[in-house]
Design a protein around this motif. Sequence first.
Motif, PDB file in Angstrom:
ATOM      1  N   LYS A 115     -23.049  52.994  26.383  1.00  0.00           N
ATOM      2  CA  LYS A 115     -23.700  54.257  26.054  1.00  0.00           C
ATOM      3  C   LYS A 115     -22.789  55.378  26.537  1.00  0.00           C
ATOM      4  CE  LYS A 115     -27.800  57.093  26.484  1.00  0.00           C
ATOM      5  NZ  LYS A 115     -29.210  57.188  26.839  1.00  0.00           N
ATOM      6  N   SER A 134     -25.687  59.839  24.032  1.00  0.00           N
ATOM      7  CA  SER A 134     -26.631  60.916  24.267  1.00  0.00           C
ATOM      8  C   SER A 134     -26.358  62.060  23.294  1.00  0.00           C
ATOM      9  CB  SER A 134     -26.525  61.400  25.711  1.00  0.00           C
ATOM     10  OG  SER A 134     -25.281  62.035  25.905  1.00  0.00           O
ATOM     11  N   LYS A 135     -27.337  62.946  23.130  1.00  0.00           N
ATOM     12  CA  LYS A 135     -27.190  64.062  22.196  1.00  0.00           C
ATOM     13  C   LYS A 135     -26.049  64.976  22.604  1.00  0.00           C
ATOM     14  CE  LYS A 135     -32.021  64.099  20.772  1.00  0.00           C
ATOM     15  NZ  LYS A 135     -33.322  64.761  20.920  1.00  0.00           N
ATOM     16  N   SER A 136     -25.924  65.228  23.907  1.00  0.00           N
ATOM     17  CA  SER A 136     -24.852  66.100  24.383  1.00  0.00           C
ATOM     18  C   SER A 136     -23.482  65.466  24.155  1.00  0.00           C
ATOM     19  CB  SER A 136     -25.043  66.424  25.867  1.00  0.00           C
ATOM     20  OG  SER A 136     -25.009  65.238  26.635  1.00  0.00           O
ATOM     21  N   VAL A 138     -22.724  63.298  21.675  1.00  0.00           N
ATOM     22  CA  VAL A 138     -22.460  63.368  20.230  1.00  0.00           C
ATOM     23  C   VAL A 138     -21.993  64.774  19.857  1.00  0.00           C
ATOM     24  CG1 VAL A 138     -23.526  63.231  17.942  1.00  0.00           C
ATOM     25  CG2 VAL A 138     -24.059  61.509  19.659  1.00  0.00           C
ATOM     26  N   ALA A 139     -22.644  65.788  20.417  1.00  0.00           N
ATOM     27  CA  ALA A 139     -22.262  67.175  20.133  1.00  0.00           C
ATOM     28  C   ALA A 139     -20.838  67.457  20.607  1.00  0.00           C
ATOM     29  CB  ALA A 139     -23.242  68.128  20.805  1.00  0.00           C
ATOM     30  N   GLU A 142     -18.280  65.483  18.298  1.00  0.00           N
ATOM     31  CA  GLU A 142     -18.143  66.125  16.985  1.00  0.00           C
ATOM     32  C   GLU A 142     -17.513  67.507  17.115  1.00  0.00           C
ATOM     33  OE1 GLU A 142     -22.106  65.730  15.442  1.00  0.00           O
ATOM     34  OE2 GLU A 142     -21.740  63.667  14.763  1.00  0.00           O
ATOM     35  N   PRO A 156     -30.523  53.715  18.917  1.00  0.00           N
ATOM     36  CA  PRO A 156     -29.927  54.604  19.903  1.00  0.00           C
ATOM     37  C   PRO A 156     -30.884  54.848  21.058  1.00  0.00           C
ATOM     38  CG  PRO A 156     -30.546  55.828  17.949  1.00  0.00           C
ATOM     39  CD  PRO A 156     -30.775  54.373  17.648  1.00  0.00           C
ATOM     40  N   PRO A 158     -32.574  56.862  24.148  1.00  0.00           N
ATOM     41  CA  PRO A 158     -32.827  58.295  24.322  1.00  0.00           C
ATOM     42  C   PRO A 158     -31.975  58.895  25.425  1.00  0.00           C
ATOM     43  CG  PRO A 158     -34.647  56.966  25.175  1.00  0.00           C
ATOM     44  CD  PRO A 158     -33.691  56.041  24.522  1.00  0.00           C
TER      45      PRO A 158
END
Length: 158
Positions: A115, A134-136, A138-139, A142, A156, A158
Amino acid sequence: MKLNEITDNPGASKNRMRVGRGIGSGKGKTGGRGVKGQKARTGVAIKGFEGGQMPLHRRLPKRGFYNPFSTHYNEVNLGRIQQALDAGKLDAAAPVTIEALLAAGVVTRPRDGVKILGQGELKTKLAFEVSAASKSAVAAIEGAGGTVKLLAGETPAP
């Protein structure tokens, strides 16, 4: 100095106590076991026994359970991946997978996958093929121009 002249320092080792070898030995008669009773005999192990009273480990309530379906990921921060890139242990052209991270020494064992977490800064464009992110993270990936591909069959986290 010769091999047969090597000795230990005086007082470095003591002779073992020979129990039950007479009153003059200091450990004669009962051999350090006290007198009588079950514990004076050999082969006795009374772990939680409290004389017939319900033992403490049976009086206290049990809590929780073990989930056999839980997943245990290797959690890797982006800063650690950037460190491995700077040290030349990871190839920026190849996708970042569990095998690549194992070879680079970022993780020590495969577990249930990797992860990616968002702590630290990623300066390089990378393609990730991991179990979760995690969302952060991925941000940040990208934002650096990279891509994240979550491996099939796994949801995925959380």
